[in-house]
Write an enzyme that holds these catalytic residues in place. Structure first.
Site, PDB file in Angstrom:
ATOM      1  N   ASP A  30       0.857  -1.187   0.000  1.00  0.00           N
ATOM      2  CA  ASP A  30       0.000   0.000   0.000  1.00  0.00           C
ATOM      3  C   ASP A  30       0.892   1.236   0.000  1.00  0.00           C
ATOM      4  O   ASP A  30       1.844   1.328   0.778  1.00  0.00           O
ATOM      5  CB  ASP A  30      -0.915  -0.023   1.238  1.00  0.00           C
ATOM      6  CG  ASP A  30      -2.028   1.005   1.142  1.00  0.00           C
ATOM      7  OD1 ASP A  30      -1.733   2.206   0.958  1.00  0.00           O
ATOM      8  OD2 ASP A  30      -3.202   0.616   1.254  1.00  0.00           O
ATOM      9  N   ASN A  86     -13.001  -2.994   2.866  1.00  0.00           N
ATOM     10  CA  ASN A  86     -14.043  -1.966   2.906  1.00  0.00           C
ATOM     11  C   ASN A  86     -14.941  -2.034   1.670  1.00  0.00           C
ATOM     12  O   ASN A  86     -14.453  -2.182   0.554  1.00  0.00           O
ATOM     13  CB  ASN A  86     -13.388  -0.574   2.975  1.00  0.00           C
ATOM     14  CG  ASN A  86     -12.514  -0.411   4.209  1.00  0.00           C
ATOM     15  OD1 ASN A  86     -12.836  -0.931   5.272  1.00  0.00           O
ATOM     16  ND2 ASN A  86     -11.406   0.302   4.073  1.00  0.00           N
ATOM     17  N   GLN A  93     -14.422   2.722   1.711  1.00  0.00           N
ATOM     18  CA  GLN A  93     -13.827   2.281   0.440  1.00  0.00           C
ATOM     19  C   GLN A  93     -13.530   3.497  -0.437  1.00  0.00           C
ATOM     20  O   GLN A  93     -14.446   4.262  -0.766  1.00  0.00           O
ATOM     21  CB  GLN A  93     -14.772   1.324  -0.305  1.00  0.00           C
ATOM     22  CG  GLN A  93     -14.143   0.752  -1.572  1.00  0.00           C
ATOM     23  CD  GLN A  93     -15.053  -0.242  -2.306  1.00  0.00           C
ATOM     24  OE1 GLN A  93     -16.247  -0.339  -2.021  1.00  0.00           O
ATOM     25  NE2 GLN A  93     -14.477  -0.955  -3.256  1.00  0.00           N
ATOM     26  N   HIS A  99     -10.429  -5.079  -2.915  1.00  0.00           N
ATOM     27  CA  HIS A  99      -9.085  -5.321  -2.372  1.00  0.00           C
ATOM     28  C   HIS A  99      -9.171  -5.699  -0.910  1.00  0.00           C
ATOM     29  O   HIS A  99     -10.053  -5.240  -0.181  1.00  0.00           O
ATOM     30  CB  HIS A  99      -8.177  -4.098  -2.559  1.00  0.00           C
ATOM     31  CG  HIS A  99      -8.768  -2.818  -2.050  1.00  0.00           C
ATOM     32  ND1 HIS A  99      -9.728  -2.115  -2.758  1.00  0.00           N
ATOM     33  CD2 HIS A  99      -8.570  -2.136  -0.905  1.00  0.00           C
ATOM     34  CE1 HIS A  99     -10.068  -1.046  -2.073  1.00  0.00           C
ATOM     35  NE2 HIS A  99      -9.401  -1.036  -0.940  1.00  0.00           N
ATOM     36  N   HIS A 101      -7.056  -5.656   2.590  1.00  0.00           N
ATOM     37  CA  HIS A 101      -5.896  -5.085   3.284  1.00  0.00           C
ATOM     38  C   HIS A 101      -5.335  -6.115   4.257  1.00  0.00           C
ATOM     39  O   HIS A 101      -6.097  -6.733   5.008  1.00  0.00           O
ATOM     40  CB  HIS A 101      -6.313  -3.890   4.147  1.00  0.00           C
ATOM     41  CG  HIS A 101      -6.835  -2.706   3.416  1.00  0.00           C
ATOM     42  ND1 HIS A 101      -6.064  -1.609   3.136  1.00  0.00           N
ATOM     43  CD2 HIS A 101      -8.074  -2.427   2.928  1.00  0.00           C
ATOM     44  CE1 HIS A 101      -6.801  -0.699   2.517  1.00  0.00           C
ATOM     45  NE2 HIS A 101      -8.022  -1.165   2.377  1.00  0.00           N
TER      46      HIS A 101
HETATM   47  P1  5GP Z   1      -9.753   1.581   0.696  1.00  0.00           P
HETATM   48  O1  5GP Z   1      -9.819   2.871   1.469  1.00  0.00           O
HETATM   49  O2  5GP Z   1     -10.469   1.693  -0.625  1.00  0.00           O
HETATM   50  O3  5GP Z   1     -10.169   0.374   1.491  1.00  0.00           O
HETATM   51  O4  5GP Z   1      -8.216   1.352   0.426  1.00  0.00           O
HETATM   52  C1  5GP Z   1      -7.549   1.826  -0.695  1.00  0.00           C
HETATM   53  C2  5GP Z   1      -6.065   1.702  -0.395  1.00  0.00           C
HETATM   54  O5  5GP Z   1      -5.371   1.796  -1.602  1.00  0.00           O
HETATM   55  C3  5GP Z   1      -5.549   2.811   0.520  1.00  0.00           C
HETATM   56  O6  5GP Z   1      -4.965   2.230   1.680  1.00  0.00           O
HETATM   57  C4  5GP Z   1      -4.547   3.555  -0.340  1.00  0.00           C
HETATM   58  O7  5GP Z   1      -3.408   3.963   0.386  1.00  0.00           O
HETATM   59  C5  5GP Z   1      -4.190   2.520  -1.399  1.00  0.00           C
HETATM   60  N1  5GP Z   1      -3.844   3.083  -2.704  1.00  0.00           N
HETATM   61  C6  5GP Z   1      -4.575   4.002  -3.399  1.00  0.00           C
HETATM   62  N2  5GP Z   1      -3.981   4.274  -4.582  1.00  0.00           N
HETATM   63  C7  5GP Z   1      -2.866   3.498  -4.628  1.00  0.00           C
HETATM   64  C8  5GP Z   1      -1.833   3.342  -5.609  1.00  0.00           C
HETATM   65  O8  5GP Z   1      -1.812   3.970  -6.668  1.00  0.00           O
HETATM   66  N3  5GP Z   1      -0.835   2.455  -5.319  1.00  0.00           N
HETATM   67  C9  5GP Z   1      -0.835   1.736  -4.155  1.00  0.00           C
HETATM   68  N4  5GP Z   1       0.189   0.897  -3.978  1.00  0.00           N
HETATM   69  N5  5GP Z   1      -1.783   1.866  -3.219  1.00  0.00           N
HETATM   70  C10 5GP Z   1      -2.789   2.739  -3.447  1.00  0.00           C
END
Ligand code: 5GP
Ligand code: ZN
Length: 136
Positions: A30, A86, A93, A99, A101
């Site tokens: 991440d 999420n 999300q 995805h 985590h």
């Molecule tokens: P969510 O909030 O949707 O559950 O998690 C999305 C996750 O994706 C976040 O923890 C964020 O840091 C990660 N993320 C978003 N864009 C990128 C990216 O371009 N590259 C990587 N490696 N992680 C990303």
């Protein structure tokens, strides 16, 4: 899904710090980690969220998660791992490509990933149990 950032990461058209890859999944770091070693598992096929994910992909993905979690535990020496997933903006999300985590936990890592429990009303609990059961 031309504008989905995780589809691009899945394909490799946007670079990622990849830990593992096969024809169905990619596991990568991440970019804004909650803790050291925070990584994400994605299916290469686009699914918005858990509601869309098919059973076979879900099964394989969680099986992969067990393998990655053990590798993280052994490599990082973390005390534990939170598995977080999420669905929907209200649930946090931000990227609408399914995805999972994997967030390693350390003593005093400054994170708080637990919910605040409240007391339940037995009638309400039963009503909710019936509602969900009926909907399966
Ligand atoms: P969510 O909030 O949707 O559950 O998690 C999305 C996750 O994706 C976040 O923890 C964020 O840091 C990660 N993320 C978003 N864009 C990128 C990216 O371009 N590259 C990587 N490696 N992680 C990303
Ligand atoms: Zn996507």
């Amino acid at each position: 899904m031309g504008d989905c950032i995780f589809c691009k990461i899945a394909k490799g058209s946007i670079p990622s710090k990849t830990i593992y890859e096969d024809s169905h999944f990619r596991v990568f770091m991440d970019v804004n980690p909650a803790t050291d070693g925070h990584c994400l598992i994605i299916p290469k096929e686009h699914f918005d969220n858990i509601y869309d994910l098919d059973a076979e992909t879900a099964g394989k993905l969680f099986s992969l998660a067990t393998c990655i979690a053990r590798a993280m535990r052994d490599a990082l020496g973390c005390g534990g791992i939170n598995v977080v997933q999420n669905n929907g903006e209200i649930a946090g999300q931000t990227v609408k490509h399914f995805h999972l985590h994997l967030i390693p936990r350390y003593e005093n890592d400054g994170q708080y990933l637990l919910w605040k429990p409240h007391e339940s009303d037995p009638d309400k609990l039963e009503e909710l149990r019936k509602k969900i059961k009926k909907s399966i």
